[in-house]
Design a protein around this motif. Structure first.
Motif, mmCIF file in Angstrom:
data_model
loop_
_atom_site.group_PDB
_atom_site.id
_atom_site.type_symbol
_atom_site.label_atom_id
_atom_site.label_comp_id
_atom_site.label_asym_id
_atom_site.label_seq_id
_atom_site.Cartn_x
_atom_site.Cartn_y
_atom_site.Cartn_z
ATOM 1 N N ASP A 74 0.816 -1.235 0.000
ATOM 2 C CA ASP A 74 0.000 0.000 0.000
ATOM 3 C C ASP A 74 0.839 1.271 0.000
ATOM 4 O OD1 ASP A 74 -2.002 -1.804 0.203
ATOM 5 O OD2 ASP A 74 -2.544 -1.368 2.270
ATOM 6 N N GLY A 75 2.034 1.190 0.593
ATOM 7 C CA GLY A 75 2.910 2.367 0.646
ATOM 8 C C GLY A 75 2.437 3.440 1.614
ATOM 9 N N GLN A 76 1.495 3.091 2.521
ATOM 10 C CA GLN A 76 0.974 4.092 3.456
ATOM 11 C C GLN A 76 0.963 3.559 4.881
ATOM 12 O OE1 GLN A 76 -2.876 5.016 1.565
ATOM 13 N NE2 GLN A 76 -2.092 7.067 1.201
ATOM 14 N N VAL A 77 1.372 4.441 5.812
ATOM 15 C CA VAL A 77 1.330 4.090 7.235
ATOM 16 C C VAL A 77 0.598 5.193 7.998
ATOM 17 C CG1 VAL A 77 3.451 2.714 7.240
ATOM 18 C CG2 VAL A 77 3.596 5.168 7.656
ATOM 19 N N VAL A 78 0.169 4.847 9.216
ATOM 20 C CA VAL A 78 -0.394 5.863 10.124
ATOM 21 C C VAL A 78 0.363 5.772 11.444
ATOM 22 C CG1 VAL A 78 -2.727 5.931 9.125
ATOM 23 C CG2 VAL A 78 -2.196 4.233 10.880
ATOM 24 N N ALA A 79 0.277 6.837 12.228
ATOM 25 C CA ALA A 79 0.938 6.834 13.535
ATOM 26 C C ALA A 79 0.230 5.845 14.455
ATOM 27 C CB ALA A 79 0.888 8.241 14.122
ATOM 28 N N GLY A 80 0.943 5.339 15.469
ATOM 29 C CA GLY A 80 0.333 4.394 16.418
ATOM 30 C C GLY A 80 -0.063 5.109 17.711
ATOM 31 N N GLY A 81 -0.113 4.339 18.785
ATOM 32 C CA GLY A 81 -0.380 4.914 20.112
ATOM 33 C C GLY A 81 -1.742 5.571 20.243
ATOM 34 N N GLY A 82 -2.731 5.108 19.464
ATOM 35 C CA GLY A 82 -4.086 5.676 19.570
ATOM 36 C C GLY A 82 -4.262 6.975 18.807
ATOM 37 N N ALA A 83 -3.219 7.441 18.109
ATOM 38 C CA ALA A 83 -3.301 8.727 17.380
ATOM 39 C C ALA A 83 -4.378 8.727 16.291
ATOM 40 C CB ALA A 83 -1.939 9.084 16.804
ATOM 41 N N PRO A 84 -4.431 7.705 15.396
ATOM 42 C CA PRO A 84 -5.450 7.769 14.338
ATOM 43 C C PRO A 84 -6.870 7.720 14.873
ATOM 44 C CG PRO A 84 -4.192 5.710 14.194
ATOM 45 C CD PRO A 84 -3.538 6.535 15.243
ATOM 46 N N GLU A 85 -7.071 6.954 15.970
ATOM 47 C CA GLU A 85 -8.430 6.854 16.530
ATOM 48 C C GLU A 85 -8.898 8.199 17.075
ATOM 49 O OE1 GLU A 85 -6.963 2.725 16.296
ATOM 50 O OE2 GLU A 85 -6.056 4.536 17.103
ATOM 51 N N ILE A 86 -7.996 8.920 17.755
ATOM 52 C CA ILE A 86 -8.354 10.249 18.286
ATOM 53 C C ILE A 86 -8.610 11.217 17.135
ATOM 54 C CG2 ILE A 86 -7.431 12.261 19.541
ATOM 55 C CD1 ILE A 86 -8.299 10.188 21.484
ATOM 56 N N ALA A 87 -7.760 11.155 16.097
ATOM 57 C CA ALA A 87 -7.930 12.036 14.926
ATOM 58 C C ALA A 87 -9.269 11.773 14.244
ATOM 59 C CB ALA A 87 -6.779 11.828 13.941
ATOM 60 N N MET A 88 -9.615 10.469 14.088
ATOM 61 C CA MET A 88 -10.889 10.127 13.453
ATOM 62 C C MET A 88 -12.075 10.548 14.317
ATOM 63 S SD MET A 88 -10.313 6.459 11.560
ATOM 64 C CE MET A 88 -9.370 5.666 12.839
ATOM 65 N N ALA A 89 -11.958 10.319 15.631
ATOM 66 C CA ALA A 89 -13.048 10.687 16.552
ATOM 67 C C ALA A 89 -13.301 12.196 16.501
ATOM 68 C CB ALA A 89 -12.704 10.242 17.971
ATOM 69 N N LYS A 90 -12.213 12.958 16.485
ATOM 70 C CA LYS A 90 -12.319 14.430 16.465
ATOM 71 C C LYS A 90 -13.052 14.895 15.201
ATOM 72 C CE LYS A 90 -9.210 18.498 16.534
ATOM 73 N NZ LYS A 90 -9.189 18.933 15.126
ATOM 74 N N LYS A 91 -12.608 14.372 14.038
ATOM 75 C CA LYS A 91 -13.200 14.778 12.757
ATOM 76 C C LYS A 91 -14.651 14.269 12.622
ATOM 77 C CE LYS A 91 -9.863 16.881 10.175
ATOM 78 N NZ LYS A 91 -8.579 16.412 10.548
ATOM 79 N N LEU A 92 -14.910 13.066 13.166
ATOM 80 C CA LEU A 92 -16.261 12.496 13.064
ATOM 81 C C LEU A 92 -17.267 13.290 13.899
ATOM 82 C CD1 LEU A 92 -15.724 8.609 13.088
ATOM 83 C CD2 LEU A 92 -16.753 9.954 11.271
ATOM 84 N N LYS A 93 -16.804 13.778 15.051
ATOM 85 C CA LYS A 93 -17.706 14.601 15.886
ATOM 86 C C LYS A 93 -18.064 15.895 15.146
ATOM 87 C CE LYS A 93 -16.140 12.713 20.287
ATOM 88 N NZ LYS A 93 -15.198 12.864 21.392
ATOM 89 N N GLU A 94 -17.083 16.449 14.433
ATOM 90 C CA GLU A 94 -17.359 17.656 13.627
ATOM 91 C C GLU A 94 -18.325 17.310 12.487
ATOM 92 O OE1 GLU A 94 -13.528 18.998 12.276
ATOM 93 O OE2 GLU A 94 -12.786 19.325 14.327
ATOM 94 N N TYR A 95 -18.094 16.147 11.864
ATOM 95 C CA TYR A 95 -18.953 15.711 10.754
ATOM 96 C C TYR A 95 -20.395 15.481 11.221
ATOM 97 C CZ TYR A 95 -20.795 12.312 7.305
ATOM 98 O OH TYR A 95 -21.572 11.641 6.393
ATOM 99 N N ALA A 96 -20.529 14.932 12.458
ATOM 100 C CA ALA A 96 -21.868 14.655 13.008
ATOM 101 C C ALA A 96 -22.722 15.922 13.061
ATOM 102 C CB ALA A 96 -21.748 14.023 14.392
ATOM 103 N N GLN A 97 -22.064 17.059 13.324
ATOM 104 C CA GLN A 97 -22.807 18.332 13.421
ATOM 105 C C GLN A 97 -23.471 18.697 12.093
ATOM 106 O OE1 GLN A 97 -23.087 19.691 16.471
ATOM 107 N NE2 GLN A 97 -21.715 18.055 17.157
ATOM 108 N N SER A 98 -22.924 18.179 10.990
ATOM 109 C CA SER A 98 -23.467 18.542 9.670
ATOM 110 C C SER A 98 -24.605 17.619 9.246
ATOM 111 C CB SER A 98 -22.353 18.492 8.621
ATOM 112 O OG SER A 98 -21.914 17.145 8.453
#
Length: 536
Positions: free
Chosen positions: A396-420
Motif C-alpha cells: 500500500d505504501g501508506q502508514v499511520v501513527a500508532g499509540g491511539g493517534a489515528p483513533e483520536i484524529a478520526m473521533a475528532k473529525k467524526l464529531k465535527e462531521y456529526a454536526q453537519s
C-alpha cells in the motif's frame, strides 16, 4: 379445529428470543467477548493462558489466537470471532483492536436503543461514520516505504509480544525477508517459511536465503554437505509402479522368477541413471523412494530426501529456480535448480536440510529460535503478525501513527462531521466517534495510567497535530511519527470496516431462534457465553 387448540410451528425444545431481548443478549455477548481480549492490547497488554481439553497450553496475547482457542458457543460472539479472523487473514495484525471497537460500537448502541432510536437508523449512522472514517484515514496517512520505515512498522507490531529483547534484529530479518520475496510491489507471504525450533535464545534467529526442509537424507551413505548443488524436484515416486489392474502371472521356471527380479532392479536403476545423467546432485521427492533406489542414489553420490511436503516443494522451486518434474523421462538439465550450499544440520536434536545461498530466491526461510516451545510459539505468532504488516506496507505504501493517534484524529473529525448531519443518524455518528476512543483509553488502562486524563491530553494535543499518541512507557502524549511508532493504514482501515459491519449485522437481529439440537440451544436464557461466567 377445536377452539383454544395450540398451534406448534417450531419443534418442541426450540428456544426463541424476540425484539429487545434478542438485541440485549447479542449486545451483551459482544461486550463480554471484547472485554476478554481488551487487557491484551498494546505494549503493556497482559497474556492469556488457554488450556484445552487435552491439557495443552497456549500462552499468548494475540487476539485471534485467544478467540480461536476459546470454546465459544454464543452465535453473536462467533460473529465477532469472524471479525478477528478476517483481520488476521487480510493484514495479520490489529485483531484485538477490531474486536474491541466492535464491542464498543455494540455497547454505545445499547444507549441509543434505550432512547428509542430504531436499530436500522443506528446501522445507517454507523455505516456513514465508517465511510467518513476511511476518508479521514486517507488524509492522515503518511506515504513512506523506506527500509527505515518498514523496520519501525515491524517493531511496532512486535512490541509487547514476548520479543522485546530481540525486536530490532528480528525486525531487520523480517524486512529483509519481505523485500526478498516482493515481486512488482506484491508480497506473497506464503513464500516466507517460518521454521521454529526451541533450545536457543531469540537473538539466534536467522534468515536463510533459501528453504529449510524439516527432513533428513534417506540413506547414511549419501553426502551430508554439497556445494554448488544442482537440485531436482520430483513429485512422482521413485519406485516400481504397481499394475493398475490385478494381474496373475504363472511362472513355470525358477529362472523366470530371477528374470522378473532383475527386470525390476533394472527399472529402478534406470530411474536413478536418469537423475544422475541430468547432472543433479540433490533430489527432493514429494512421494516415496524405494530402498533399492536409495542404494543406487547413494552410490551415485546424490543426496536424496523423500516425502517432502507439497508446500516445501513449491518453495524450493521458487528458491532454486528448479522445475517440478512429474515424469523422469522428461527430466533435462534445464529442469534443475541451483543452490550454493545444501547441508544437513542438527538443530535442537532434529536433522534438517538447509538449502542455502540461492541466487535471488523468491522463497526464503526464517529460522525462529526461543528457549522453550511455548516461548518460541509466541515469538512465531509475533513474527507472523510483523510479516503481515510489513507486507501490507510494501503493497500500500501508506502508514499511520500508532499509540491511539489515528483513533483520536478520526473521533475528532467524526464529531465535527456529526454536526453537519440532520436526523437521528447524527447520534449514531457521534456514538461511532466515541467508540473509536476505546483504543487509546484501553492502551492507557493497560499501562496503569488514568484513562480520562490521557484522553483529555490526547484531545488537546490533536488541536496541533494528528500524529500525537500515547507513549505508554512514559505516560506522556508525544508525536508518534517522531517516536517511530507506526503501523500500516490497512490495519486501521480493515479493523474499522469489519468492526462496523459486524456491529451493524448484530444490531439488525431482532429474533434468535435456537433449535433444540444445538449446543447453543439454551443460549438465549443465559446471556453468558460458553466457557465464561455470565456478565452481571
Amino acid at each position: 379445529m377445536a377452539q383454544g387448540q395450540p398451534i406448534f410451528i417450531l419443534p418442541e425444545g426450540t428456544n426463541r428470543l424476540l425484539g429487545r431481548d434478542a438485541q440485549r443478549t447479542n449486545i451483551l455477548a459482544g461486550k463480554v467477548l471484547a472485554e476478554t481480549v481488551r487487557t491484551t492490547l498494546g505494549p503493556k497488554g497482559m497474556d492469556k493462558m488457554l488450556v484445552d481439553g487435552l491439557g495443552d497450553i497456549v500462552v499468548t496475547n494475540d487476539g485471534v489466537t485467544i478467540l480461536k482457542e476459546m470454546d465459544i458457543e454464543h452465535p453473536a460472539a462467533k460473529m465477532l470471532v469472524e471479525v478477528a479472523k478476517t483481520q488476521e487473514d487480510e493484514v495479520g495484525d490489529g485483531t484485538t483492536t477490531a474486536v474491541i471497537i466492535a464491542g464498543e460500537l455494540l455497547k454505545k448502541s445499547e444507549t441509543l436503543l434505550d432512547m428509542d432510536i430504531h436499530p436500522t437508523i443506528i446501522a445507517m449512522g454507523y455505516r456513514q461514520a465508517a465511510e467518513k472514517a476511511q476518508e479521514i484515514l486517507d488524509d492522515i496517512a503518511i506515504e513512506d516505504i523506506s527500509r527505515e520505515m518498514l523496520v519501525k512498522v515491524a517493531m511496532t507490531a512486535m512490541t509487547g509480544k514476548g520479543t522485546e529483547k530481540a525486536r530490532e534484529p528480528l525486525a531487520n530479518l523480517i524486512v529483509d525477508a519481505v523485500q526478498q520475496v516482493a515481486d512488482d510491489g506484491v508480497v506473497e507471504t506464503d513464500h516466507i517459511k517460518i521454521e521454529k525450533k526451541d533450545g536457543a535464545v531469540v537473538e539466534e534467529s536467522t534468515l536463510i536465503q533459501g528453504v529449510i526442509v524439516d527432513k533428513e537424507k534417506v540413506h547414511p551413505g549419501m553426502p551430508s554437505e554439497l556445494k554448488d548443488a544442482k537440485v531436482v524436484l520430483i513429485n512422482s515416486p521413485l519406485e516400481v509402479k504397481e499394475t493398475e489392474v490385478d494381474a496373475e502371472i504363472r511362472i513355470t521356471d525358477p529362472a523366470q522368477m530371477q528374470a522378473f527380479i532383475e527386470q525390476e532392479e533394472q527399472m529402478v536403476r534406470d530411474m536413478v541413471n536418469k537423475v544422475a545423467d541430468s547432472g543433479a546432485t540433490v533430489l527432493f521427492a514429494q512421494k516415496g523412494i524405494d530402498d533399492l533406489a536409495q542404494h543406487y542414489l547413494a552410490k551415485a553420490g546424490i543426496m536424496a530426501v523423500r516425502r517432502v511436503k507439497k508446500s516445501d516443494i513449491e518453495k524450493l522451486a521458487k528458491a532454486t529456480g528448479a522445475t517440478v518434474v512429474s515424469n523422469l523421462d522428461d527430466l533435462t538439465e534445464a529442469d534443475l535448480g541451483s543452490a550454493g550450499s545444501v547441508i544437513q544440520k542438527k538443530i535442537s536434536g532434529d536433522d534438517m536440510i538447509f538449502v542455502e545461498e540461492c541466487q535471488e530466491p523468491k522463497a526464503v526461510t526464517l529460522l525462529v529460535r526461543g528457549s522453550t516451545k511455548h516461548i518460541v510459539a509466541e515469538i512465531d505468532r509475533a513474527v507472523d503478525d510483523a510479516i503481515g504488516v510489513v507486507a501490507a506496507t510494501v503493497e500500500d505504501g501508506q502508514v499511520v501513527a500508532g499509540g491511539g493517534a489515528p483513533e483520536i484524529a478520526m473521533a475528532k473529525k467524526l464529531k465535527e462531521y456529526a454536526q453537519s448531519i440532520s436526523g437521528r443518524e447524527q447520534l449514531a455518528v457521534t456514538a461511532f466517534a466515541e467508540s473509536l476512543e476505546i483504543v487509546p483509553k484501553t492502551l492507557a488502562e493497560n499501562a496503569g495510567l488514568d484513562s480520562i486524563d490521557s484522553l483529555v491530553d490526547l484531545r488537546a494535543a490533536h488541536e496541533k497535530s494528528p500524529y500525537m499518541g500515547l507513549n505508554v512507557f512514559t505516560g506522556d502524549v508525544t508525536d508518534m511519527k517522531e517516536e517511530g511508532v507506526v503501523e500500516p493504514k490497512r490495519v486501521k482501515k480493515q479493523a474499522i470496516q469489519s468492526a462496523s459491519e459486524a456491529a451493524e449485522m448484530i444490531l439488525r437481529i431482532d429474533d434468535v431462534i435456537a433449535s433444540s439440537g444445538t449446543s447453543a440451544g439454551d443460549m438465549p436464557m443465559d446471556p453468558g457465553m460458553g466457557g465464561m461466567p455470565p456478565m452481571m
